[in-house]
Design a protein around this motif. Structure first.
Motif, PDB file in Angstrom:
ATOM      1  N   HIS A  35      92.046  65.851 -62.546  1.00  0.00           N
ATOM      2  CA  HIS A  35      91.942  65.230 -63.717  1.00  0.00           C
ATOM      3  C   HIS A  35      93.081  66.101 -64.561  1.00  0.00           C
ATOM      4  O   HIS A  35      92.602  66.714 -65.558  1.00  0.00           O
ATOM      5  N   GLY A  36      94.206  66.323 -64.214  1.00  0.00           N
ATOM      6  CA  GLY A  36      95.231  67.149 -64.815  1.00  0.00           C
ATOM      7  C   GLY A  36      96.399  66.349 -64.976  1.00  0.00           C
ATOM      8  O   GLY A  36      96.732  65.326 -64.287  1.00  0.00           O
ATOM      9  N   PRO A  37      97.724  67.068 -65.273  1.00  0.00           N
ATOM     10  CA  PRO A  37      97.780  68.160 -66.090  1.00  0.00           C
ATOM     11  C   PRO A  37      96.855  68.088 -67.384  1.00  0.00           C
ATOM     12  O   PRO A  37      96.971  67.220 -68.078  1.00  0.00           O
ATOM     13  N   ALA A  38      96.067  69.455 -67.672  1.00  0.00           N
ATOM     14  CA  ALA A  38      95.124  69.267 -68.796  1.00  0.00           C
ATOM     15  C   ALA A  38      96.110  69.699 -69.941  1.00  0.00           C
ATOM     16  O   ALA A  38      96.952  70.502 -69.979  1.00  0.00           O
ATOM     17  N   ARG A  39      95.594  68.825 -71.003  1.00  0.00           N
ATOM     18  CA  ARG A  39      96.351  69.298 -72.369  1.00  0.00           C
ATOM     19  C   ARG A  39      95.243  70.068 -73.098  1.00  0.00           C
ATOM     20  O   ARG A  39      95.462  70.652 -73.978  1.00  0.00           O
ATOM     21  N   ALA A  40      94.008  69.544 -72.824  1.00  0.00           N
ATOM     22  CA  ALA A  40      92.877  70.342 -73.370  1.00  0.00           C
ATOM     23  C   ALA A  40      91.624  70.521 -72.223  1.00  0.00           C
ATOM     24  O   ALA A  40      91.641  69.494 -71.542  1.00  0.00           O
ATOM     25  N   ILE A  41      91.033  71.655 -72.472  1.00  0.00           N
ATOM     26  CA  ILE A  41      89.887  71.909 -71.529  1.00  0.00           C
ATOM     27  C   ILE A  41      88.374  72.194 -72.448  1.00  0.00           C
ATOM     28  O   ILE A  41      89.036  72.941 -73.494  1.00  0.00           O
ATOM     29  N   ILE A  42      87.692  71.652 -72.044  1.00  0.00           N
ATOM     30  CA  ILE A  42      86.183  72.289 -72.528  1.00  0.00           C
ATOM     31  C   ILE A  42      85.488  73.080 -71.395  1.00  0.00           C
ATOM     32  O   ILE A  42      85.624  72.983 -70.200  1.00  0.00           O
ATOM     33  N   ALA A  43      85.225  74.479 -71.552  1.00  0.00           N
ATOM     34  CA  ALA A  43      84.744  75.136 -70.570  1.00  0.00           C
ATOM     35  C   ALA A  43      83.833  76.320 -71.365  1.00  0.00           C
ATOM     36  O   ALA A  43      83.799  76.624 -72.446  1.00  0.00           O
ATOM     37  N   PRO A  44      82.816  76.810 -70.491  1.00  0.00           N
ATOM     38  CA  PRO A  44      81.784  77.630 -70.956  1.00  0.00           C
ATOM     39  C   PRO A  44      81.994  78.975 -71.271  1.00  0.00           C
ATOM     40  O   PRO A  44      83.318  79.583 -70.954  1.00  0.00           O
ATOM     41  N   HIS A  45      81.320  79.825 -72.030  1.00  0.00           N
ATOM     42  CA  HIS A  45      81.636  81.411 -72.285  1.00  0.00           C
ATOM     43  C   HIS A  45      80.490  82.366 -72.034  1.00  0.00           C
ATOM     44  O   HIS A  45      80.615  83.092 -72.852  1.00  0.00           O
ATOM     45  N   ALA A  46      79.722  81.903 -71.240  1.00  0.00           N
ATOM     46  CA  ALA A  46      78.534  83.058 -71.070  1.00  0.00           C
ATOM     47  C   ALA A  46      79.239  83.976 -69.722  1.00  0.00           C
ATOM     48  O   ALA A  46      80.241  83.783 -69.525  1.00  0.00           O
TER      49      ALA A  46
END
Length: 294
Positions: A35-46
């Motif tokens: 599902h790209g090319p990404a213009r925005a991503i949601i990703a974790p930060h742990a």
């Protein structure tokens, strides 16, 4: 030149450049580009032990040859902040290489009158932005002298404020050379998080958590900020990046009203552990990508 040190290297992730590079390569190699090319991503930060593999599915959607600027929207965990704040640093250090701050964009954002400044202690204490820096450095390493970053610390915004910042950032979303990284973990479940919602019809607790998270993820995929706000009010799901997500959804709403066709899809979901008893605890992680369609 003021530099932000990699405060969480050696604890939340390895401070060995070679080991870090190898880990990131392995995780990215195991993820699929779908599902790209990404213009925005949601990703974790742990810590990467928990969410490194999950985060790769978001970063795998990035097209590094296109990207010239990376906005990083991270929630504030340690200071009370009613708006959004910018970094006073000129560069961010990572074990791989230093990332340069885009001071021109910072100046543009400051001129709106709606952004304050983080002090260096706040900047270095906050992990929600730092945990994305090694991934950004790895994905962009072939172009490491050709891009800048714009870290934005996002405070406790109400829906009207999310809409305001969405409008302020919407024009930056339209530029394919800009990538937005939306930093968020999902449900923080357990007594230590003061959140123990449990739908017993799901069976095990971890299945109830998954159902709750995926209900929220499905709503985010509709790209409707009002529906996401209503979901949070109903379930109080402890999604720590709910305000950065709200800003992204508000920006997309502006773009859709201007005729842009966008699509968001979640690609990976995981939990730090599977809760089976009320004394257990876990944190959930999800990675997804926003694309602009022709």
């Amino acid at each position: 030149m003021s530099s932000r040190k990699a405060s969480h290297a050696g604890s939340w992730y390895t401070d060995s450049a070679s080991e870090l590079s190898r880990q990131l390569d392995n995780w990215l190699g195991a993820a699929t580009l779908s599902h790209g090319p990404a213009r925005a991503i949601i990703a974790p930060h742990a810590g990467y032990t928990y969410c490194g593999a999950c985060g790769a599915f978001a970063y795998r959607q990035v097209s590094p040859a296109v990207v010239k600027r990376v906005f990083i929207l991270g929630p504030s965990h340690h200071v009370r902040l009613r708006g959004c704040a910018l970094s006073t640093a000129k560069k961010y250090k990572t074990p791989l290489y230093d990332l340069k701050i885009d001071t021109n964009i910072n100046a543009e954002l400051e001129n709106t009158g709606h952004f304050s400044w983080m002090d260096m202690k706040t900047d270095e204490n906050e992990h929600s932005i730092e945990m994305h820096l090694p991934y950004i450095a790895k994905v962009m390493e072939d172009f490491k002298d050709q891009f800048t970053i714009v870290p934005i610390l996002v405070g406790s915004l109400n829906p009207d404020q999310e809409a305001l910042y969405g409008r302020l950032l919407a024009n930056y979303f339209t530029d394919p050379q800009n990538l937005f990284v939306i930093s968020s973990d999902f449900c923080h479940w357990g007594h230590r998080f003061n959140y123990t919602y449990y739908d017993k019809s799901c069976g095990q607790i971890y299945k109830s958590i998954e159902k709750l998270d995926k209900q929220g993820m499905d709503i985010i995929e509709t790209l409707k900020p009002e529906t996401f706000t209503a979901y949070l009010r109903e379930y109080n799901n402890t999604i720590c990046g709910r305000h950065p997500i709200g800003v992204m959804l508000s920006a997309v709403k502006v773009l859709q009203e201007q005729g842009y066709n966008t699509s968001f899809k979640f690609l990976k979901y995981d939990q730090s552990s599977q809760c089976k008893a009320m004394d257990d605890s876990s944190v959930s992680y999800a990675s997804g990508s926003l694309v602009f369609e022709c």
